[in-house]
Design a protein around this motif. Structure first.
Motif, PDB file in Angstrom:
ATOM      1  N   ALA A  72       0.832  -1.211   0.000  1.00  0.00           N
ATOM      2  CA  ALA A  72       0.000   0.000   0.000  1.00  0.00           C
ATOM      3  C   ALA A  72       0.865   1.258   0.000  1.00  0.00           C
ATOM      4  N   ASN A  73       1.917   1.255   0.798  1.00  0.00           N
ATOM      5  CA  ASN A  73       2.781   2.436   0.885  1.00  0.00           C
ATOM      6  C   ASN A  73       3.545   2.680  -0.412  1.00  0.00           C
ATOM      7  N   ALA A  74       4.120   1.613  -0.985  1.00  0.00           N
ATOM      8  CA  ALA A  74       4.897   1.763  -2.219  1.00  0.00           C
ATOM      9  C   ALA A  74       4.005   2.142  -3.390  1.00  0.00           C
ATOM     10  N   ALA A  75       2.822   1.533  -3.473  1.00  0.00           N
ATOM     11  CA  ALA A  75       1.895   1.856  -4.567  1.00  0.00           C
ATOM     12  C   ALA A  75       1.468   3.316  -4.507  1.00  0.00           C
ATOM     13  N   GLY A  76       1.409   3.875  -3.308  1.00  0.00           N
ATOM     14  CA  GLY A  76       1.035   5.275  -3.165  1.00  0.00           C
ATOM     15  C   GLY A  76       2.040   6.228  -3.791  1.00  0.00           C
ATOM     16  N   GLY A 123      -4.229  -3.106  -1.595  1.00  0.00           N
ATOM     17  CA  GLY A 123      -3.457  -3.489  -0.421  1.00  0.00           C
ATOM     18  C   GLY A 123      -4.229  -3.250   0.858  1.00  0.00           C
ATOM     19  N   GLU A 124      -4.964  -2.135   0.922  1.00  0.00           N
ATOM     20  CA  GLU A 124      -5.749  -1.810   2.114  1.00  0.00           C
ATOM     21  C   GLU A 124      -6.915  -2.783   2.287  1.00  0.00           C
ATOM     22  N   VAL A 140      -7.447  -9.610   6.061  1.00  0.00           N
ATOM     23  CA  VAL A 140      -6.527 -10.379   6.904  1.00  0.00           C
ATOM     24  C   VAL A 140      -6.734 -10.036   8.380  1.00  0.00           C
ATOM     25  N   MET A 141      -6.928  -8.760   8.662  1.00  0.00           N
ATOM     26  CA  MET A 141      -7.192  -8.363  10.046  1.00  0.00           C
ATOM     27  C   MET A 141      -8.497  -8.984  10.534  1.00  0.00           C
TER      28      MET A 141
END
Length: 293
Positions: A218-222, A234-235, A241-242
């Protein structure tokens, strides 16, 4: 460059002569009356890597190179392990540094020898440090090690993985772990309540391993110009999963079957969403291959 571990660079010209990479799977053995034992897959084991490095003055200062490896081991910290191709293997720790001296000075300093470095995969929380090409350890300036390449040198030609490569790598890691999780759930779905309850720590463990690569995805795709869809993916997968994890806490013998079913459904949903990104990720991989990303 052959590979880099943290800021320790390994090059063929600098003496690395071999690498052995092994992966294992953990299997429990259950005895059976009048029959051979039954094997049950528990989970994936930790990957291990063994490096062989030749020491010689023409390859760099032997003492400085050996000292750099020993200092890295003594810090007890996980280090990012990246191949020269740009493939990110994940964080590893140095578990052993062995030196077989073949030639030494009169006072015991190594002139020529062979170093064996043992690495083991680290699965805890880890934030990868981004290395800046062109940065050289000031302690090695002007030495033969700085010129030729040694464990203390960050190559000015270091091919730092691109943002696209990071996205692909995180997605691949997450997909592999989710697939392993599905296999574990599948092996337990027909078990009794007691058996499933006994495997809850393993179920929580395999889902925990997906958290870091999903957050990384999620961070890298941003950071990509057109990565909003992958950030959202990703989110969404992370939320599923959570959900799979929360369904297993708290559990007891009375509710484990129901909660296991809910957890399994959430994990399958996560894997399904992750699989749907296959064509998108394949397109990114193609862009990397033709050097467009």
């Amino acid at each position: 460059m052959f590979a880099i571990l943290g800021d320790i660079e390994f090059t063929v010209a600098g003496g690395i002569s071999g690498m052995e990479h092994t992966g294992t799977a953990d299997w429990a053995e259950h005895p059976r009356i009048q029959g051979k034992p039954l094997l049950e897959w528990i989970g994936e084991g930790l990957d291990e890597c063994n490096l062989t490095i030749e020491l010689h003055p023409v390859l760099g200062d032997p003492e400085a190179r050996l000292r750099a490896l020993r200092q890295a081991k003594s810090k007890h910290e996980p280090l990012a392990f990246v191949m020269g191709s740009g493939e990110y293997l994940g964080p590893y720790v140095i578990t052993q540094v062995g030196n077989m001296i073949r030639r030494a000075t009169a006072v015991g300093q190594t002139v020529a020898g062979t170093v064996q470095v043992s690495l083991r995969e680290y699965t805890g929380l880890f934030t990868r440090k981004v290395l800046r090409p062109g940065l050289v350890d000031s302690a090695l300036n002007g030495t033969s090690a700085a010129v030729i390449g040694s464990p203390g040198l960050i190559s000015r030609f270091l091919p730092t993985p691109s943002t696209t490569q990071l996205v692909i790598g995180h997605a691949k890691s997450a997909s592999n772990i989710l697939r392993a999780g599905q296999n574990l759930y599948e092996s337990l779905k027909n078990g009794n309540a007691s058996t499933i309850l006994g495997q809850v720590p393993q179920l929580l463990g395999v889902t925990a391993r997906t958290l870091q690569p999903l957050q990384g995805l999620a961070n890298a795709a941003g950071l990509l110009d057109d990565g909003a869809d992958l950030t959202r993916l990703g989110e969404v997968v992370l939320d599923s999963v959570m959900g799979a994890r929360s369904s297993l806490s708290p559990v007891d013998i009375g509710n484990i079957v129901e909660r296991f079913g809910a957890s399994y459904a959430a994990l399958n949903q996560a894997a399904s969403v992750m699989d749907s990104a296959g064509p998108r990720l394949a397109g990114l991989a193609a862009d990397v291959l033709v050097r467009r990303a």
